[in-house]
Design a protein around this motif. Sequence first.
Motif, PDB file in Angstrom:
ATOM      1  N   MET A   1      67.674  96.068 117.532  1.00 28.71           N
ATOM      2  CA  MET A   1      67.382  94.640 117.645  1.00 28.71           C
ATOM      3  C   MET A   1      66.027  94.459 118.321  1.00 28.71           C
ATOM      4  N   GLY A   5      64.240  89.107 118.682  1.00 24.12           N
ATOM      5  CA  GLY A   5      65.636  88.819 118.380  1.00 24.12           C
ATOM      6  C   GLY A   5      66.455  88.615 119.637  1.00 24.12           C
ATOM      7  N   THR A   6      66.202  89.444 120.651  1.00 25.91           N
ATOM      8  CA  THR A   6      66.892  89.277 121.932  1.00 25.91           C
ATOM      9  C   THR A   6      66.538  87.935 122.553  1.00 25.91           C
ATOM     10  N   PRO A 136      74.706  89.036 119.184  1.00 22.65           N
ATOM     11  CA  PRO A 136      75.032  90.438 118.899  1.00 22.65           C
ATOM     12  C   PRO A 136      76.126  90.915 119.833  1.00 22.65           C
ATOM     13  N   ARG A 222      68.151  87.448 114.600  1.00 23.24           N
ATOM     14  CA  ARG A 222      67.861  88.843 114.948  1.00 23.24           C
ATOM     15  C   ARG A 222      66.362  89.138 114.896  1.00 23.24           C
ATOM     16  N   THR A 229      70.152  95.197 110.050  1.00 23.16           N
ATOM     17  CA  THR A 229      70.515  93.793 109.892  1.00 23.16           C
ATOM     18  C   THR A 229      71.200  93.558 108.556  1.00 23.16           C
ATOM     19  N   GLU A 232      74.705  94.575 108.964  1.00 23.70           N
ATOM     20  CA  GLU A 232      75.445  93.567 109.718  1.00 23.70           C
ATOM     21  C   GLU A 232      75.825  92.399 108.815  1.00 23.70           C
TER      22      GLU A 232
END
Length: 499
Positions: A1, A5-6, A136, A222, A229, A232
């Motif tokens: 990630m 994205g964080t 996440p 993300r 991704t 996911e």
Amino acid sequence: MTRLGTFRAYYLGAVCCIGGFLFGYDSGIIGGVLTFDSFKNDFDYSKKNETNVTALAVALQQLGGFVACFAIWPFTHRYGRKWALVHCSVIFCIGALIQTINTHSRPAFYIGRVIAGIGLGGSSVIVPMYSSEMSPARLRGQIGSFYQLLFTLGIFTSYWVDYGVASDISKTKSSQWQIPIGLQILPAGLLGLGTLTLKESTRWLATKEKYDKAWESLKWIRADDSEETNLEMDEIRAGVEYEAHAKEGFRMTELVDRHNFKRVLTAAAVFTAQQATGATAFAYFGPQFFKLLVGDEGTTDLLLTAIFGAVKFLACLLFVLLMADRFGRRQTLTIGALSMAVCQITTAIVLKYNPVQKDEPVASSGIATVALIYLFVIAYNFSWGPLPWPYVAEIFPARVREPGIGTGVASQWLFNFVFSLTTPYMIRDMGGWGTFLLWGLFDFLVAAYAWFGLTETRGKTLEEIAVPVDQRRPGTGSSRVLIEEGEGLDPKGPQVVVR
């Protein structure tokens, strides 16, 4: 990630959890406002019926929140998390505006409380749902705890606003109570405007078969379109399709089938336990509780309540930064409840044998009980304050997440209503030591439930948690949803294999 994205995950959590700030500010502001002479004069009630007015002014908001929990999920199911949250902010603004106008009418003020409660109740269902669906797995507990963190920040802010206007504004001016009440509109507006900058929930879009938009939403949150991704997205789609095809045509009766009914009961029990700790009663009636500990000396009760709010916020901040996803949910909730029980029962014992003396300086026993209550709120904000929100959002599969969380949060509002309605009478009829003893005994029961009644969810994806144990492949302990090529549930989609 990616780092971006964080950041976006934290940003989404912070924006939608402004609803928590709003909840906290509204919860904290009313207890102080109800003690102002300016409010009593404008709404024309005396000492004789003060308990009734206090109970109704607080509890009617909870009634609105309880109703909203059932009304909001069909709306968010049809129109999505984003727009439902925007509408909740608008509804709250209307209720806050009615409260702020000096109508000199208690019924009008009560109506404003109910309308604001509808906005708060709806947002309290949507926020944990929206947050859990977009976060996440490795950050879900931390971001889910933002709701309680901003709730404590709202309480902290409200207590100091109350203390400030009580000290600096004449008791005869209506602005003394209008300022703290009217300031609610600011965070409500920020919630609505901030939500407009977010993307719709990826999982909700997938349930509506809007896969292109779901992919764009996931890529945005993300900040990445890598293979990880993509996997996911495949897992989310597979999980959603698995749940959708397991039972065609959702009916409310699904909430009482074997697996879902256990989840519904757990959600209701967790939020009921949260209210039974006594912490929410302190949030609403802080000044009244501190009068039991130190007597009625000017604005001392408001000052101690404001410090209580600061301790509450700092404790929750430390939890979110340092502990949110480091320890198991079950262990943390059990230890927290036991710690609160010790603080409450010890406070009751001290008050029983060292009662507060009117018109005398605060005794050392009074200082000790204040310290115990501060320790109590620290324990709460390291456990039952922040964790119920992400925990309840985690335990439901996407198919029943809206009504499931709605039912669970409804129990929070129901018992919020019950305890906020009864607490003024408990204080009046049971006295200080009896009230604290009752909360302490409740805390022991809550600890027992946490240890013997809850399962662990930390570190698992929502898809893992959602798959029932009896549907896992024999010989494995994992419930991870895998994607395999071939003939699946949808000719254009993946096949779901559970192991």
